[in-house]
Design a protein around this motif. Structure first.
Motif, mmCIF file in Angstrom:
data_model
loop_
_atom_site.group_PDB
_atom_site.id
_atom_site.type_symbol
_atom_site.label_atom_id
_atom_site.label_comp_id
_atom_site.label_asym_id
_atom_site.label_seq_id
_atom_site.Cartn_x
_atom_site.Cartn_y
_atom_site.Cartn_z
ATOM 1 N N ASP A 395 0.814 -1.202 0.000
ATOM 2 C CA ASP A 395 0.000 0.000 0.000
ATOM 3 C C ASP A 395 0.865 1.276 0.000
ATOM 4 O OD1 ASP A 395 -3.110 0.300 0.966
ATOM 5 O OD2 ASP A 395 -1.855 2.005 1.525
ATOM 6 N N PRO A 396 0.482 2.290 -0.793
ATOM 7 C CA PRO A 396 1.304 3.504 -0.840
ATOM 8 C C PRO A 396 1.030 4.504 0.292
ATOM 9 C CG PRO A 396 -0.439 3.641 -2.462
ATOM 10 C CD PRO A 396 -0.590 2.304 -1.799
ATOM 11 N N MET A 397 0.338 4.068 1.342
ATOM 12 C CA MET A 397 0.097 5.001 2.446
ATOM 13 C C MET A 397 1.382 5.176 3.249
ATOM 14 S SD MET A 397 -3.066 5.180 5.117
ATOM 15 C CE MET A 397 -2.522 4.009 6.353
ATOM 16 N N ILE A 398 1.802 6.428 3.449
ATOM 17 C CA ILE A 398 3.024 6.713 4.205
ATOM 18 C C ILE A 398 2.697 6.822 5.686
ATOM 19 C CG2 ILE A 398 4.874 8.402 4.573
ATOM 20 C CD1 ILE A 398 4.399 9.275 1.607
ATOM 21 N N ALA A 399 1.606 7.502 6.001
ATOM 22 C CA ALA A 399 1.269 7.735 7.402
ATOM 23 C C ALA A 399 -0.153 8.241 7.505
ATOM 24 C CB ALA A 399 2.221 8.776 8.011
ATOM 25 N N LYS A 400 -0.684 8.165 8.711
ATOM 26 C CA LYS A 400 -1.938 8.835 9.024
ATOM 27 C C LYS A 400 -1.596 9.957 9.987
ATOM 28 C CE LYS A 400 -3.833 5.180 10.748
ATOM 29 N NZ LYS A 400 -4.515 3.908 11.068
ATOM 30 N N LEU A 401 -2.043 11.169 9.652
ATOM 31 C CA LEU A 401 -1.827 12.306 10.536
ATOM 32 C C LEU A 401 -3.186 12.634 11.155
ATOM 33 C CD1 LEU A 401 0.760 12.286 8.888
ATOM 34 C CD2 LEU A 401 0.614 14.749 8.677
ATOM 35 N N ILE A 402 -3.221 12.722 12.478
ATOM 36 C CA ILE A 402 -4.491 12.835 13.173
ATOM 37 C C ILE A 402 -4.394 13.959 14.203
ATOM 38 C CG2 ILE A 402 -6.255 11.513 14.425
ATOM 39 C CD1 ILE A 402 -3.651 9.273 13.531
ATOM 40 N N ALA A 403 -5.459 14.737 14.341
ATOM 41 C CA ALA A 403 -5.434 15.790 15.362
ATOM 42 C C ALA A 403 -6.772 15.868 16.068
ATOM 43 C CB ALA A 403 -5.088 17.140 14.740
ATOM 44 N N TYR A 404 -6.691 16.305 17.317
ATOM 45 C CA TYR A 404 -7.856 16.428 18.185
ATOM 46 C C TYR A 404 -8.045 17.897 18.533
ATOM 47 C CZ TYR A 404 -10.739 15.863 22.394
ATOM 48 O OH TYR A 404 -11.740 15.945 23.318
ATOM 49 N N GLY A 405 -9.289 18.282 18.823
ATOM 50 C CA GLY A 405 -9.558 19.629 19.314
ATOM 51 C C GLY A 405 -10.850 19.605 20.108
ATOM 52 N N ASP A 406 -11.075 20.653 20.917
ATOM 53 C CA ASP A 406 -12.331 20.713 21.669
ATOM 54 C C ASP A 406 -13.515 20.786 20.716
ATOM 55 O OD1 ASP A 406 -10.985 20.621 24.016
ATOM 56 O OD2 ASP A 406 -10.866 22.811 24.244
ATOM 57 N N ASP A 407 -13.296 21.445 19.577
ATOM 58 C CA ASP A 407 -14.355 21.501 18.578
ATOM 59 C C ASP A 407 -13.742 21.234 17.203
ATOM 60 O OD1 ASP A 407 -13.018 23.823 17.865
ATOM 61 O OD2 ASP A 407 -14.332 25.081 19.094
ATOM 62 N N ARG A 408 -14.594 21.157 16.196
ATOM 63 C CA ARG A 408 -14.138 20.783 14.857
ATOM 64 C C ARG A 408 -13.110 21.761 14.309
ATOM 65 N NH1 ARG A 408 -15.944 21.188 9.289
ATOM 66 N NH2 ARG A 408 -15.363 19.262 8.243
ATOM 67 N N GLU A 409 -13.370 23.055 14.521
ATOM 68 C CA GLU A 409 -12.470 24.055 13.969
ATOM 69 C C GLU A 409 -11.054 23.911 14.532
ATOM 70 O OE1 GLU A 409 -14.052 27.971 14.331
ATOM 71 O OE2 GLU A 409 -12.337 28.852 13.268
#
Ligand code: ADP
Ligand code: ADP
Ligand code: MG
Length: 667
Positions: A395-409
């Motif tokens: 698979d050509p996926m290099i990484a998953k970048l994920i972020a969290y926040g109190d709200d969507r913005e």
């Protein structure tokens, strides 16, 4: 009876293998990696406690071979096998084999997998369990006559799907009756070739759909819960690129209705372990009270599970292991509803070219440091680091970048900042496209649907060509990188003064275009001319690929990765600018000074000259080893050797100036 798991073999590779290892390590469980010949130095092998080589690169000769994986588990005394996703994760024969061998398989039963394996049969099962399914035809009669009649009944446009399909393969949209036969043939062929099954089904094509899926868990005590939904509507080629949880705009009522349908689906097949029930939602009139339909169930952990982990504050791999041990799900639905908080967004960083139909790319990662994270609202799941290859085998996926926040913005802002602070160079990636998508007004507004990328292709899928300024920065980076030598005490400015010729021309090639940057050293600064425009620039520092410079009085920084034959600048867009090697190796001009630069990073093996020596054009001066190859660097012109301060065994970085050749009369 609970059976504790003390050692897990992970029958997978890459980021999901590393992901499983992380949880096992936290829980004090030993891990065994399996690997193919080309993965001997892969992160999952390095991170596991033990590792077993299982064959050649092709998955069919290694990661997919039941016998080899079972042997590896027995040899290492693993009491469980985690299949990750892809590979054997949805293979009922493998699950049965594990059971026969007395090895715990951390996934659902073979019977549950079989019930959901074929889309048509799964839809039938869901209909019987009163879960809404997409209107369509999923009967056994595969004749063209029946298909034609059913397509008329359903009403165009329709979607043909290979019943055994997956990963967006085997699907064809049909807008009118005269396209039907050809589309059926194409879908059947793809189904047969990719999945060994030519059967198809027909569905009403939903014109403005959102893909919303529910994470479910079942245990061996008959409990089942859901862990909220994920919106995976941003897709290319029916494959997900951006995923988030919860779904923007989802009301509690709708979540409850979809959640109940998903739990009903899991209970209908006595589901044990992690699974995902995928729904398609018709949002032509908005999300509120929109009709939703069961699409398929994936009987495994999903690529996008991290966004669920971040909003539920749970470790889903830990849940899988506990449930496989025989424990009950630790919470009931009310508990879960009460502790879910915040918002999470994930992007899949792929080696692919969004500006050329998302065609997959391969190559070696030059810069990529996923373990440098300091912000706890940001997460990177990956199985590679700088120096690793993305090859044709997997698979050509290099990484998953994920972020969290109190709200969507704030989650989106955190994710954009994570992408910006995680440069990745050496191969073509979708990084710039991901930023464009996340920062798009409609995405920020939460107006998601599966046609999003196509509809906004004019802004998402066009990349600006390199500007004159990019060529200037590429030239400046090249100059700055030359002064950086291993263990070299010189400051950049000293080395520039000592070593650089007074004038030089760097040549870049951009497709058919050839661009030159003429450089004139003026004290510690340079006058660089590109496209007939001259700027005064000086380098303030160049450390960790960050070039800080002053350009016509303005101070600024850019990330630059200088390789022997190209410079990659990473700003809002990634520009890779190719160099003409012959030019960078020194001027051939008998009247000007010449310099010998290291063509790539490597080790000096032998020095065949000395300062003050008089040399002829073509004389062998330095032998170095680079990329496991010996190279002899020859004098580009006749003259006197100066500025040589290397000795054998020194390491040099690419572009480093090793010596200059000056005119005898220049003294
Ligand atoms: P998803 O719905 O999670 O995107 P798909 O149905 O698109 O999953 O694809 C099936 C799964 O198999 C995905 O999780 C995908 O990443 C994984 N996969 C596909 N090819 C490979 C591979 N060569 N190696 C490992 N995993 C793979
Ligand atoms: P796969 O097994 O390849 O994941 P799915 O049945 O889950 O196949 O469908 C993949 C994607 O195709 C969905 O996420 C959605 O974007 C699109 N899709 C599926 N069914 C429909 C439909 N009836 N109408 C419109 N789009 C659909
Ligand atoms: Mg799917």
């Amino acid at each position: 009876m609970n059976k504790p798991i003390r050692k897990v073999l992970i029958a997978n590779r890459g980021e999901i293998a590393c992901r499983v290892i992380r949880t096992c390590r936290n829980q004090g469980i030993k891990t065994v990696a399996v690997y193919s010949e080309v993965d001997a130095n892969a992160q999952h092998v390095i991170q596991a406690d033990e590792a077993v080589m299982i064959g050649a690169a092709a998955a069919s000769e290694s990661y997919l071979v039941h016998d080899k994986i079972i042997d590896a588990a027995k040899r290492t005394g693993a009491d469980a096998i985690h299949p990750g996703y892809g590979f054997l994760s949805e293979n009922p024969e493998f699950a049965e084999r594990c059971e026969r061998e007395g090895i715990i398989f951390t996934g659902p039963s073979a019977a549950s997998m079989r019930a959901m394996a074929l889309k048509g049969a799964a839809k039938k099962l869901m209909e019987d369990a009163d879960v809404p399914v997409v209107p369509g035809y999923h009967g056994n009669d595969q004749s063209l006559e029946t298909m034609t009649k059913e397509a008329e009944r359903i009403g165009y446009p329709i979607l043909i799907k290979a019943v055994a399909g997956g990963g967006g393969k085997g699907m064809r949209m049909v807008y009118a009756a005269d396209e039907l036969e050809a589309a059926i043939e194409a879908a059947k062929r793809e189904g047969q070739n990719s999945f060994g099954n030519a059967d198809i089904l027909i569905e009403k094509l939903i014109q403005k759909p959102r893909h919303i899926e529910l994470q479910v868990f079942g245990d061996s005590h008959g409990n089942a819960v859901h862990l909220f939904e994920r919106d995976c509507s941003l897709q290319r080629r029916h494959q997900k690129v951006v995923e988030e949880a919860p779904a923007p705009g989802m009301s509690d009522e709708m979540r409850q209705a979809m959640g109940e349908a998903a739990v009903k689906a899991a209970k209908a097949i006595n589901y044990v372990g992690a699974g995902t029930v995928e729904f398609i939602v018709d949002v032509a009139n908005g999300l509120d009270n929109a009709p939703f339909y069961f699409m398929e169930m994936n009987t495994r952990l999903q690529v996008e599970h991290p966004v669920t982990e971040l909003i539920t504050h749970q470790d889903l791999v830990d849940w899988q292991i506990r449930i496989a041990e025989g424990h009950e799900i630790p919470f009931d639905q009310d508990d879960i509803n009460s502790f879910v908080s915040g918002h999470a967004v994930e992007v899949r960083l792929y080696a692919e070219d969004p500006y050329n139909n998302f065609s997959p790319a391969i190559g070696t990662l030059s810069v990529f440091d996923p373990y440098a994270l300091e912000n706890e609202d940001q997460r990177i799941d990956t199985g590679v680091i700088a120096g690793d290859d993305v090859s044709i085998h997997y698979d050509p996926m290099i990484a998953k970048l994920i972020a969290y926040g109190d709200d969507r913005e704030s989650a989106i802002d955190n994710l954009i900042s994570l992408i910006n602070t995680t440069p990745v160079t050496g191969l073509t990636t979708n990084r710039d496209f991901l930023i464009s998508a996340l920062d798009h007004d409609s995405f920020r507004a939460g107006d998601l649907y599966t046609g999003f990328i196509e509809d906004f292709s004019d802004t998402l899928l066009s990349k600006p060509a390199p500007s004159s300024n990019d060529y200037l920065l590429a030239a400046l980076s090249t100059l700055a990188s030359r002064s950086i030598m291993t263990d070299d005490p010189w400051s950049i400015q000293d080395s520039f003064r000592v070593n650089l010729p007074k004038t030089e021309t760097l040549t870049f090639i951009d497709g058919e275009d050839i661009k030159t940057a003429s450089i004139e050293a003026v004290g510690d600064a340079f006058k660089i001319t590109v496209d007939e425009h001259t700027s005064n620039v000086s380098v303030l520092s160049f450390e960790d690929n960050l070039l800080t410079f002053e350009l016509d009085g303005l101070r600024s920084s850019i990330f630059a990765d200088v390789q022997n034959d190209q410079v990659t600048l990473v700003g809002r867009y990634t520009q890779t600018i190719k160099r003409f090697l012959a030019e960078t190796a020194g001027s051939d001009d008998a009247d000007g000074p010449g310099a010998i630069t290291a063509p790539m990073p490597g080790k000096i093996l032998e020095i065949k000259t000395s300062n003050g020596a008089s040399v002829e054009k073509g004389d062998a001066l330095i032998v170095m080893e680079a990329m496991k190859m010996e190279q002899t660097l020859k004098a580009p012109r006749a003259g006197i050797v100066e500025g040589l301060n290397m000795k054998a065994n020194d390491q040099v970085s690419d572009g480093a100036i090793l010596l200059t050749i000056n005119d005898v009369t220049e003294e």
